[in-house]
Design a protein around this motif. Structure first.
Motif, short mmCIF file in Angstrom:
data_model
loop_
_atom_site.label_atom_id
_atom_site.label_comp_id
_atom_site.label_asym_id
_atom_site.label_seq_id
_atom_site.Cartn_x
_atom_site.Cartn_y
_atom_site.Cartn_z
N LEU A 228 0.67 -1.43 0.08
CA LEU A 228 0.47 -0.45 0.28
C LEU A 228 0.70 1.04 0.29
O LEU A 228 0.54 2.18 -0.97
CB LEU A 228 -1.14 -0.19 1.33
CG LEU A 228 -1.56 1.47 1.63
CD1 LEU A 228 -2.83 1.16 0.15
CD2 LEU A 228 -2.52 0.47 2.74
N VAL A 229 1.57 1.65 0.65
CA VAL A 229 2.59 2.95 0.94
C VAL A 229 3.27 2.86 -0.40
O VAL A 229 3.25 4.26 -0.66
CB VAL A 229 3.94 2.74 1.79
CG1 VAL A 229 4.60 3.25 1.74
CG2 VAL A 229 3.47 2.45 3.34
N ALA A 230 3.78 1.38 -1.38
CA ALA A 230 3.98 1.69 -2.79
C ALA A 230 3.37 1.69 -3.48
O ALA A 230 3.56 2.64 -4.55
CB ALA A 230 4.91 0.87 -3.40
N TRP A 231 1.83 1.59 -3.18
CA TRP A 231 0.75 1.99 -4.08
C TRP A 231 0.92 3.76 -3.84
O TRP A 231 0.82 4.14 -4.96
CB TRP A 231 -0.57 0.92 -4.16
CG TRP A 231 -0.88 1.95 -4.84
CD1 TRP A 231 -2.37 2.81 -4.40
CD2 TRP A 231 -1.83 1.61 -5.72
NE1 TRP A 231 -3.58 3.69 -5.41
CE2 TRP A 231 -2.94 2.56 -5.99
CE3 TRP A 231 -1.29 -0.15 -6.16
CZ2 TRP A 231 -4.15 2.01 -7.54
CZ3 TRP A 231 -3.04 0.33 -7.95
CH2 TRP A 231 -3.67 1.06 -8.17
N VAL A 232 0.46 4.32 -2.81
CA VAL A 232 0.11 5.22 -2.61
C VAL A 232 2.04 5.93 -2.67
O VAL A 232 0.91 7.81 -3.15
CB VAL A 232 -0.07 5.83 -1.06
CG1 VAL A 232 -1.75 4.61 -1.25
CG2 VAL A 232 0.90 5.11 0.28
#
Length: 280
Positions: free
Chosen positions: A244-248
């Motif tokens: 999720l961190v990589a996505w956002v």
């Protein structure tokens, strides 16, 4: 031993682990999943939905232990290696936690009695999706690049917005991440601050609900079901946090807005077709 019930517990744990840190409402999807599968009794589901989140938040503690320890030491001593303002994150998390603790402790039973049903979830999924589109289409200047940079004023605003997440279908992660973006916090910092903010909120809610309602667990099988769901949610959440961190860091949340709206509409259509009546 009811094997089907144990498999359902695993599925519920997977749902929690995937959805806890996405802006789509883990509680909402857990309620919908339980309703769809006919999982357990309502009293046990209500307890399961709250306590199983404990597993997901343990994944945050495990994955971010270094930063959380530095923040705690900074809060206690004013010093922490590698952080420009060691006390800021700790103080901001405390300030942001106060509103939801007050509201949650005061109205927890009423919220569960009247709002824990698929119709409310569906409506809030749709409203939340529309709000994501609104925030994403109105970008603001960045005032906090890292979670440690979030000011006390901004933290209080995020904390007030988090209170909306007491309504199932709103999403605690959605309210805090999208709220932080709206206030000018960077995407990465918004996600991480939301992760950290979930620690006192989810642990507090899980422990309070467990203490108040643990008597609904009447057999060793009940305890096993709850334990399996919690362990599975920890494992799945651990796999999802960094994704999720990589996505956002690279993309916006509009895909989750569409997911919320489509899910909400489908639930409302199904409810209308089957003549579902709101609980309470």
């Amino acid at each position: 031993m009811d094997i089907i019930l144990l498999i359902q517990a695993v599925i519920m744990g997977i749902v929690e682990g995937i959805t806890e840190f996405l802006p789509i409402s883990s509680t909402g999807y857990l309620i919908l999943s339980a309703d769809l599968m006919g999982f357990w009794t309502k009293e046990k589901v209500d307890l399961f939905v709250v306590v199983v989140q404990f597993g997901a938040i343990l994944a945050v503690i495990y994955d971010y232990w270094g930063r959380l320890w530095q923040a705690l030491m900074g809060l206690l001593t004013g010093k922490a290696e590698g952080m420009s303002n060691p006390r800021q994150l700790g103080l901001s998390l405390i300030v942001a936690t106060i509103p939801v603790m007050i509201v949650g402790f005061t109205f927890a039973d009423e919220i569960k009695a009247y709002l824990f049903n698929p119709i409310v979830v569906a409506i809030m999924l749709i409203i939340g999706g529309l709000l994501i589109f609104y925030v994403e289409n109105r970008p603001k200047a960045i005032i906090a690049e890292e979670a440690e940079d979030v000011s006390l004023k901004t933290a209080l605003m995020i904390g007030l917005l988090q209170c909306l997440a007491l309504i199932p279908g709103t999403s605690r992660s959605g309210a805090t991440i999208i709220g932080a973006l709206w206030l000018g916090v960077s995407r990465k910092a918004s996600a991480e601050f939301s992760f950290f903010l979930g620690i006192p909120v989810i642990i507090g809610a899980a422990l309070l609900d467990f203490i108040k309602h643990r008597d609904v667990l009447t057999s060793s099988e009940d305890w096993l079901v709850l334990g399996i769901g919690t362990v599975v949610s920890f494992i799945i959440a651990l796999l999802c946090i960094r994704l999720l961190v990589a996505w956002v860091s690279r993309r916006d949340f509009k895909i989750f807005a569409w997911l919320r709206i489509i899910t909400g509409v489908l639930v409302l259509v199904a409810a209308w077709g089957f003549g579902y009546q709101m609980a309470g």
